[in-house]
Design a protein around this motif. Structure first.
Motif, PDB file in Angstrom:
ATOM      1  N   MET A   1       0.800  -1.355  -0.003  1.00 51.33           N
ATOM      2  CA  MET A   1       0.591  -0.352   0.169  1.00 51.33           C
ATOM      3  C   MET A   1       0.459   1.413  -0.111  1.00 51.33           C
ATOM      4  SD  MET A   1      -3.193   0.997   3.006  1.00 51.33           S
ATOM      5  CE  MET A   1      -1.540   1.503   3.839  1.00 51.33           C
ATOM      6  N   ARG A   2       2.130   1.641   0.523  1.00 48.33           N
ATOM      7  CA  ARG A   2       3.121   2.538   0.486  1.00 48.33           C
ATOM      8  C   ARG A   2       3.443   2.554  -0.695  1.00 48.33           C
ATOM      9  NH1 ARG A   2       1.617   6.128   3.814  1.00 48.33           N
ATOM     10  NH2 ARG A   2       4.306   7.055   3.280  1.00 48.33           N
ATOM     11  N   ARG A   3       4.131   1.757  -1.163  1.00 44.46           N
ATOM     12  CA  ARG A   3       4.705   1.403  -2.526  1.00 44.46           C
ATOM     13  C   ARG A   3       3.473   1.906  -3.529  1.00 44.46           C
ATOM     14  NH1 ARG A   3       7.050  -4.419  -4.001  1.00 44.46           N
ATOM     15  NH2 ARG A   3       7.260  -2.827  -6.137  1.00 44.46           N
ATOM     16  N   GLN A   4       2.513   1.610  -3.574  1.00 44.32           N
ATOM     17  CA  GLN A   4       1.075   2.437  -4.545  1.00 44.32           C
ATOM     18  C   GLN A   4       0.481   3.228  -4.222  1.00 44.32           C
ATOM     19  OE1 GLN A   4      -0.648   0.321  -7.491  1.00 44.32           O
ATOM     20  NE2 GLN A   4      -0.264   2.609  -7.260  1.00 44.32           N
ATOM     21  N   GLU A   5       0.668   4.552  -2.709  1.00 46.53           N
ATOM     22  CA  GLU A   5       0.548   5.490  -2.377  1.00 46.53           C
ATOM     23  C   GLU A   5       1.707   6.572  -3.011  1.00 46.53           C
ATOM     24  OE1 GLU A   5       0.583   5.782   1.676  1.00 46.53           O
ATOM     25  OE2 GLU A   5      -1.379   5.274   2.162  1.00 46.53           O
ATOM     26  N   GLN A   6       3.484   6.245  -3.136  1.00 46.67           N
ATOM     27  CA  GLN A   6       4.106   6.948  -4.009  1.00 46.67           C
ATOM     28  C   GLN A   6       4.332   6.970  -5.033  1.00 46.67           C
ATOM     29  OE1 GLN A   6       7.417   4.548  -2.240  1.00 46.67           O
ATOM     30  NE2 GLN A   6       7.850   5.187  -0.072  1.00 46.67           N
ATOM     31  N   LEU A   7       3.637   6.017  -5.924  1.00 51.31           N
ATOM     32  CA  LEU A   7       3.132   5.824  -7.343  1.00 51.31           C
ATOM     33  C   LEU A   7       2.242   6.754  -7.514  1.00 51.31           C
ATOM     34  CD1 LEU A   7       3.426   2.251  -8.684  1.00 51.31           C
ATOM     35  CD2 LEU A   7       5.359   3.662  -8.694  1.00 51.31           C
ATOM     36  N   LEU A   8       0.938   6.965  -6.417  1.00 52.65           N
ATOM     37  CA  LEU A   8       0.059   8.276  -6.860  1.00 52.65           C
ATOM     38  C   LEU A   8      -0.032   9.540  -6.747  1.00 52.65           C
ATOM     39  CD1 LEU A   8      -2.840   8.440  -7.476  1.00 52.65           C
ATOM     40  CD2 LEU A   8      -3.288   8.270  -4.243  1.00 52.65           C
ATOM     41  N   ASP A   9       1.538   9.335  -5.756  1.00 52.68           N
ATOM     42  CA  ASP A   9       2.351  11.002  -6.069  1.00 52.68           C
ATOM     43  C   ASP A   9       2.372  11.441  -6.506  1.00 52.68           C
ATOM     44  OD1 ASP A   9       1.021  11.273  -2.989  1.00 52.68           O
ATOM     45  OD2 ASP A   9       2.952  10.456  -2.179  1.00 52.68           O
ATOM     46  N   GLN A  10       3.702  10.464  -7.274  1.00 56.04           N
ATOM     47  CA  GLN A  10       4.567  10.342  -8.335  1.00 56.04           C
ATOM     48  C   GLN A  10       3.397  10.871  -9.787  1.00 56.04           C
ATOM     49  OE1 GLN A  10       7.543   7.960  -9.315  1.00 56.04           O
ATOM     50  NE2 GLN A  10       8.181   7.633  -6.874  1.00 56.04           N
ATOM     51  N   SER A  11       2.637  10.773  -9.590  1.00 53.81           N
ATOM     52  CA  SER A  11       1.661  11.109 -10.951  1.00 53.81           C
ATOM     53  C   SER A  11       0.942  11.885 -10.876  1.00 53.81           C
ATOM     54  CB  SER A  11       0.832   9.822 -10.835  1.00 53.81           C
ATOM     55  OG  SER A  11       1.438   8.393 -11.224  1.00 53.81           O
ATOM     56  N   PHE A  12       0.693  12.710  -9.293  1.00 54.71           N
ATOM     57  CA  PHE A  12      -0.075  13.799  -9.313  1.00 54.71           C
ATOM     58  C   PHE A  12       0.839  15.071  -9.524  1.00 54.71           C
ATOM     59  CE2 PHE A  12      -1.746  16.618  -6.877  1.00 54.71           C
ATOM     60  CZ  PHE A  12      -2.535  17.442  -7.199  1.00 54.71           C
ATOM     61  N   ARG A  13       2.146  14.609  -8.784  1.00 58.83           N
ATOM     62  CA  ARG A  13       2.996  15.643  -9.396  1.00 58.83           C
ATOM     63  C   ARG A  13       2.864  15.797 -10.921  1.00 58.83           C
ATOM     64  NH1 ARG A  13       5.261  13.229  -4.884  1.00 58.83           N
ATOM     65  NH2 ARG A  13       7.155  12.428  -5.934  1.00 58.83           N
ATOM     66  N   GLN A  14       3.287  14.671 -11.701  1.00 55.28           N
ATOM     67  CA  GLN A  14       3.670  15.209 -13.282  1.00 55.28           C
ATOM     68  C   GLN A  14       2.746  14.951 -14.251  1.00 55.28           C
ATOM     69  OE1 GLN A  14       4.749  10.790 -13.928  1.00 55.28           O
ATOM     70  NE2 GLN A  14       7.237  10.892 -13.167  1.00 55.28           N
ATOM     71  N   SER A  15       1.307  15.145 -13.826  1.00 51.49           N
ATOM     72  CA  SER A  15      -0.125  15.370 -14.140  1.00 51.49           C
ATOM     73  C   SER A  15       0.370  17.085 -14.102  1.00 51.49           C
ATOM     74  CB  SER A  15      -0.909  15.101 -12.960  1.00 51.49           C
ATOM     75  OG  SER A  15      -1.103  15.166 -12.761  1.00 51.49           O
TER      76      SER A  15
END
Length: 766
Positions: free
Chosen positions: A582-596
């Motif tokens: 779950m923590r790894r998926q939250e980190q990927l979500l943060d990265q995708s949001f910043r890139q968007s």
């Protein structure tokens, strides 16, 4: 007489409906004056028109009623004028003879009142109907209503020169908890609500004659205190009007009242009866009463039992005089002859008046103790046979004699031998019906001795000590008594835990060598921390929170058993792995949001998302191979991860945010589901019941109890409920500061007396 009759009838109608009694001050007197004036005017008209009938009127009335022609009665009184003519005299005599013959048929006839002429609109019919309805409405109160209408109430309030004062108040019964209610002599405030059983107290200052308290026309004379001072009291069970009167024409005060009945209490099961890990009966109830529940009991009967025998249990109340009581009890009924048999349980609540309310009847199989020793188990089976078939004494006695003849099966215990022999002999010799109960108790004691080897876990004494402490807290007992009961409970908990540990080693010698997870174990230190916290809360005045903690402590003790330990490390590792995913998926979500938020989106996160999805698949496979149930939300997480990876490969990080958020939510749900599985396994190892469905026992992904509104911010640390550290430390420290400040101010003699009185009342409980 019709006008006067109508005036009197109309006044009686108003009096029977008690209308004058509800008019404002002076209006009733004015109404009476209007009717008196109207009656006088009507009677004056009667006097003017009333004339005795003359003799001629009487003769004419008879002639008309007799239908006589030529007025014979008047002719008989006529005289002939002087004449010497024989023919005229003869004719006159013949006329007199004929008139006399006609007068022999005189009739009085039917009286004619002439009311139709005076009442052309038939008001007499409406008046008669209203009189009938008024009499029905008044009933037995009709004389009192007529008396009130004829003696209107005169308020003396505000009248200059009247040296009379009235103090009157209503004292509700003490059990209602309601304050006294003072009544205004002006009559303002409308109808007064009076609890049934209230006492009216009145004092009158001034005047020479004794006043009376009047309830619906029933007067109770007040007693004289000294010259001009009087006092009186009456109890109110029913009524509509309360007054203080002096003589017939003087009313010092009057009030319409409404007696409020005391309704019987209601009670219901919060949940069906439950069996705890210690084979106790757990009953949880909710009872309500308009003034407070005073007693709660549970009645247990066997369905279809012709003897009608019943067992009554007194259930504890969380506090005194509660209008809404929510309580629970733990009762060990394994020693009952009905243990292991279906029974019917009904709750009953009582209020201060003795009124009772009952719950629905629920069927439940009474918990029975599981005996592992063969002889002890056989004795209990025979004991149960006596309950279901009390006439089969001989087979039971034979079985007991056979068991006693094999001392090697019960370690040659002479006490157990004598117990079985005595029970068998009494069954055969003593044929009294009461013998069955005595023998069954003896069989129980013998079986327990054989099972426990002479030592027993005194659970009932522990429950009694816990309940005594709860009662003391609820009844605001002195702190010294609370401390004594706390110390007694602490000693019994230690003895109980030691006996429980000893039994665990006796039943499972390998338990001492089996590794355990400290975070999944319940130790005596954990229980001691709960008890210490309850003691601190009681000392600072928060006794309600102290009772809540003691209830949690009792629930832990009731659900504690000596079951064999189980390894929980595998489940703990799985929960940790789930949390990492779950923590790894939250980190990927943060990265995708910043890139968007940037103009150019990279493709690097697509590989990381694919790798995470691959690891999730491995985790699901291993979890299934371990025999655990794979949480359903993991499938949703896998699908969402795939959609996010596709969006990232297209270089559209913004479209990947939604499926990645969905994946995080699904992983959280799966983590919680896995935590519940882990908790259920831990509870099974401890012999306790699961709490996943209990809203009071919700846990976070790490298995810790989440704070709820009902738990007042309590959390779970290693399986123990305690106040959140920041919240609890602040609350306790703040309470101590306030207490110290109050004591400091109480010792300052310069403060006003009213402030000292207020501080003393605040410190009274401490």
């Amino acid at each position: 007489m019709w006008p006067a009759t109508f005036v009197v009838g109309a006044f009686v109608v108003l009096a029977l409906f008690d209308i004058p009694a509800y008019l404002p001050d002076g209006a009733a007197m004015a109404l009476l004056a209007v009717f008196v004036a109207a009656l006088v005017a009507a009677l004056a008209g009667v006097v003017r028109e009333l004339r005795p009938p003359s003799r001629d009127d009487a003769r004419r009335r008879l002639e008309t009623a007799s239908a006589l022609a030529h007025r014979p009665l008047a002719a008989l009184e006529d005289t002939l004028a002087s004449t010497d003519d024989p023919a005229t005299v003869a004719l006159w005599r013949e006329h007199q003879s004929r008139m006399a013959a006609a007068a022999r048929s005189l009739r009085i006839g039917v009286p004619r009142a002439g009311l139709v002429g005076r009442d052309p609109y038939a008001l007499r019919v409406a008046l008669g109907l209203l009189l009938l309805l008024g009499a029905i409405d008044a009933g037995r109160d009709a004389p009192a209503r007529l008396a009130r209408a004829l003696t209107p109430e005169i308020s003396l309030a505000g009248v200059a020169g009247v040296p009379v004062a009235l103090d009157i108040w209503i004292s509700p019964p003490q059990y209602t908890g309601l304050p006294p209610q003072f009544l205004s002599t002006s009559g303002a405030g409308g109808t007064v609500a009076v609890p049934v059983g209230s006492t009216v107290l009145a004092r009158v200052h001034g005047g020479d004659s004794r006043p009376a308290l009047v309830l619906d026309g029933h007067a109770t004379k007040m007693s004289k205190i000294d010259n001009g001072d009087y006092k009186g009291e009456i109890a109110i069970k029913a009524g509509n009007r309360l007054a203080v009167e002096r003589g017939w024409w003087t009313t010092l005060g009057s009030w319409p009242i409404r007696v409020v009945p005391d309704l019987p209490p209601t009670i219901a099961f919060v949940e069906p009866p439950q069996r705890t890990a210690q084979s106790a009966v757990h009953l949880e109830y909710e009872a309500k009463d308009d003034y407070g529940v005073e007693k709660v009991t549970a009645t247990i009967r066997r369905p279809g039992d012709p003897s009608g025998q019943a067992v009554t249990l007194d259930l504890p109340l969380p506090d005194q005089h509660l209008k809404d009581a929510h309580g629970a009890s733990f009762t060990d009924l394994t020693a009952s002859p009905w243990a292991g048999l279906p029974v019917q349980i009904q709750l009953q609540a009582a209020d201060a008046l003795g009124q009772t309310g009952k719950s629905e009847i629920l069927e439940f199989v009474l918990p029975e103790r599981v005996f592992h020793q063969p002889v002890a188990r056989a004795i209990i089976d025979e004991r149960k046979e006596l309950t279901t078939h009390p006439d089969d004494r001989e087979p039971v006695a034979d079985a007991l004699e056979d068991l006693s003849s094999r001392p090697g099966l019960y370690d040659d215990d002479i006490v157990a031998f004598l117990g079985m022999r005595t029970a068998a002999d009494r069954l055969l010799i003593d044929r009294d019906a009461d013998t069955i109960a005595t023998v069954q108790q003896l069989m129980w004691d013998t079986a327990v001795r054989i099972e426990d080897g002479g030592g027993r876990l005194n659970r009932e004494a522990l429950r009694e000590s816990m309940q005594a402490l709860q009662n003391a807290l609820a009844q605001n007992a002195p702190q010294s008594e609370i401390d004594r009961l706390m110390q007694q409970l602490q000693q019994q908990i230690q003895q109980y835990l030691q006996a429980l540990a000893q039994r665990t080693l006796e039943q499972n010698p390998q338990a001492a060598q089996m590794p355990t997870n400290p975070s999944q174990s319940l130790t005596s230190n954990d229980l001691q921390r709960l008890l210490d916290r309850a003691r601190t809360l009681a000392q600072t005045g928060d006794r309600a929170q102290a009772r809540d903690l003691l209830a949690q402590l009792q629930d832990l003790l009731e659900n504690l058993s000596s079951a064999r330990p189980m390894q929980m490390q595998g489940a703990t590792n799985a929960l940790d792995a789930m949390h990492q995913l779950m923590r790894r998926q939250e980190q990927l979500l943060d990265q995708s949001f910043r890139q968007s938020q940037m103009s150019n989106s990279a493709h690097g996160n697509a590989a990381a998302q694919d790798a995470l999805r691959h690891d999730l698949g491995d985790f699901m496979r291993k979890l299934g191979q371990s025999g655990a149930t794979v949480p359903a939300p993991l499938t949703n997480a896998d699908r969402a991860m795939g959609a996010a990876a596709d969006a990232l490969r297209r270089g559209n990080a913004g479209q990947a945010v939604a499926p990645q958020s969905e994946a995080v939510d699904a992983l959280q749900q799966a983590e919680q589901a896995l935590a519940r599985q882990m908790q259920s396994q831990r509870m099974g190892a401890l012999g306790t019941q699961g709490d996943s469905d209990n809203p009071q026992m919700r846990r976070d992904p790490f298995g810790r109890l989440l704070p709820t509104h009902e738990s007042n911010g309590t959390v779970d640390d290693g399986g123990i409920m305690r106040m959140g550290k920041a919240q609890n430390d602040y609350a306790v420290e703040k309470a101590k500061q306030i207490l110290d400040e109050l004591r400091r101010r109480a010792g300052e003699p310069d403060r006003p007396a009213i402030e000292h009185d207020y501080i003393d009342r605040l410190l009274k409980e401490f």
